[in-house]
Design a protein around this motif. Structure first.
Motif, PDB file in Angstrom:
ATOM      1  N   UNK A   1       4.438  17.280  -7.880  1.00  0.00           N
ATOM      2  CA  UNK A   1       4.975  17.914  -6.605  1.00  0.00           C
ATOM      3  C   UNK A   1       4.140  18.431  -5.651  1.00  0.00           C
ATOM      4  N   UNK A   2       2.891  18.911  -6.152  1.00  0.00           N
ATOM      5  CA  UNK A   2       2.108  19.547  -5.430  1.00  0.00           C
ATOM      6  C   UNK A   2       1.105  18.616  -4.586  1.00  0.00           C
ATOM      7  N   UNK A   3       1.227  17.432  -4.479  1.00  0.00           N
ATOM      8  CA  UNK A   3       0.660  16.309  -4.006  1.00  0.00           C
ATOM      9  C   UNK A   3       1.014  15.636  -2.714  1.00  0.00           C
ATOM     10  N   UNK A   4       0.592  15.211  -1.996  1.00  0.00           N
ATOM     11  CA  UNK A   4       0.921  14.587  -0.551  1.00  0.00           C
ATOM     12  C   UNK A   4      -0.131  13.507  -0.474  1.00  0.00           C
ATOM     13  N   UNK A   5       0.598  12.441   0.359  1.00  0.00           N
ATOM     14  CA  UNK A   5      -0.369  11.443   0.656  1.00  0.00           C
ATOM     15  C   UNK A   5      -0.041  11.021   2.155  1.00  0.00           C
TER      16      UNK A   5
ATOM     17  N   UNK B   1       0.746  -1.253  -0.097  1.00  0.00           N
ATOM     18  CA  UNK B   1       0.344  -0.081   0.099  1.00  0.00           C
ATOM     19  C   UNK B   1       0.919   1.322  -0.004  1.00  0.00           C
ATOM     20  N   UNK B   2       2.119   1.273   0.612  1.00  0.00           N
ATOM     21  CA  UNK B   2       2.738   2.480   0.944  1.00  0.00           C
ATOM     22  C   UNK B   2       3.411   2.622  -0.443  1.00  0.00           C
ATOM     23  N   UNK B   3       3.769   1.336  -1.296  1.00  0.00           N
ATOM     24  CA  UNK B   3       4.516   1.517  -2.483  1.00  0.00           C
ATOM     25  C   UNK B   3       3.618   1.914  -3.501  1.00  0.00           C
TER      26      UNK B   3
ATOM     27  N   UNK C   1      -5.580   5.250   1.015  1.00  0.00           N
ATOM     28  CA  UNK C   1      -4.380   6.253   0.798  1.00  0.00           C
ATOM     29  C   UNK C   1      -5.168   7.715   0.760  1.00  0.00           C
ATOM     30  N   UNK C   2      -4.824   8.583   1.371  1.00  0.00           N
ATOM     31  CA  UNK C   2      -5.625   9.936   1.475  1.00  0.00           C
ATOM     32  C   UNK C   2      -4.601  10.844   0.642  1.00  0.00           C
ATOM     33  N   UNK C   3      -5.158  11.470  -0.429  1.00  0.00           N
ATOM     34  CA  UNK C   3      -4.173  12.200  -1.364  1.00  0.00           C
ATOM     35  C   UNK C   3      -4.851  13.613  -1.387  1.00  0.00           C
TER      36      UNK C   3
END
Length: 84
Positions: free
Chosen positions: A62-66, A49-51, A73-75
């Motif tokens: 680059x302007x996305x975080x998880x 899941x982390x992969x 997975x929350x994006x």
């Protein structure tokens, strides 16, 4: 009735494909947060899941975080770059 502030998607046995990334980009035009549920067919190991999360944000930009919570997975999309 409370309006949801996120959009939901499911990640299946095909994994992260070009079509899946395109669907996420389309959804981010109207939403800031997206929740991706990893189904059993995609793999039920936490490391997998982390992969998937790393692969998704690397392909989005680059302007996305998880944030990984269990098999979800929350994006989040930011206005400015948050990652280097």
């Amino acid at each position: 009735m409370v309006k949801a502030f996120f959009c939901k998607f499911q990640l299946g046995k095909q994994g992260v494909t070009d079509n899946f990334i395109g669907t996420l980009r389309t959804a981010f035009k109207t939403h800031k947060n997206i929740k991706v549920c990893v189904l059993k067919g995609a793999g039920r190991e936490k490391q997998k899941v982390k992969e998937y999360a790393e692969e998704i944000i690397n392909r989005l930009g680059k302007n996305y975080t998880t944030r990984v919570i269990g098999f979800t997975i929350m994006i989040k999309k930011w206005r400015k770059d948050k990652r280097e």
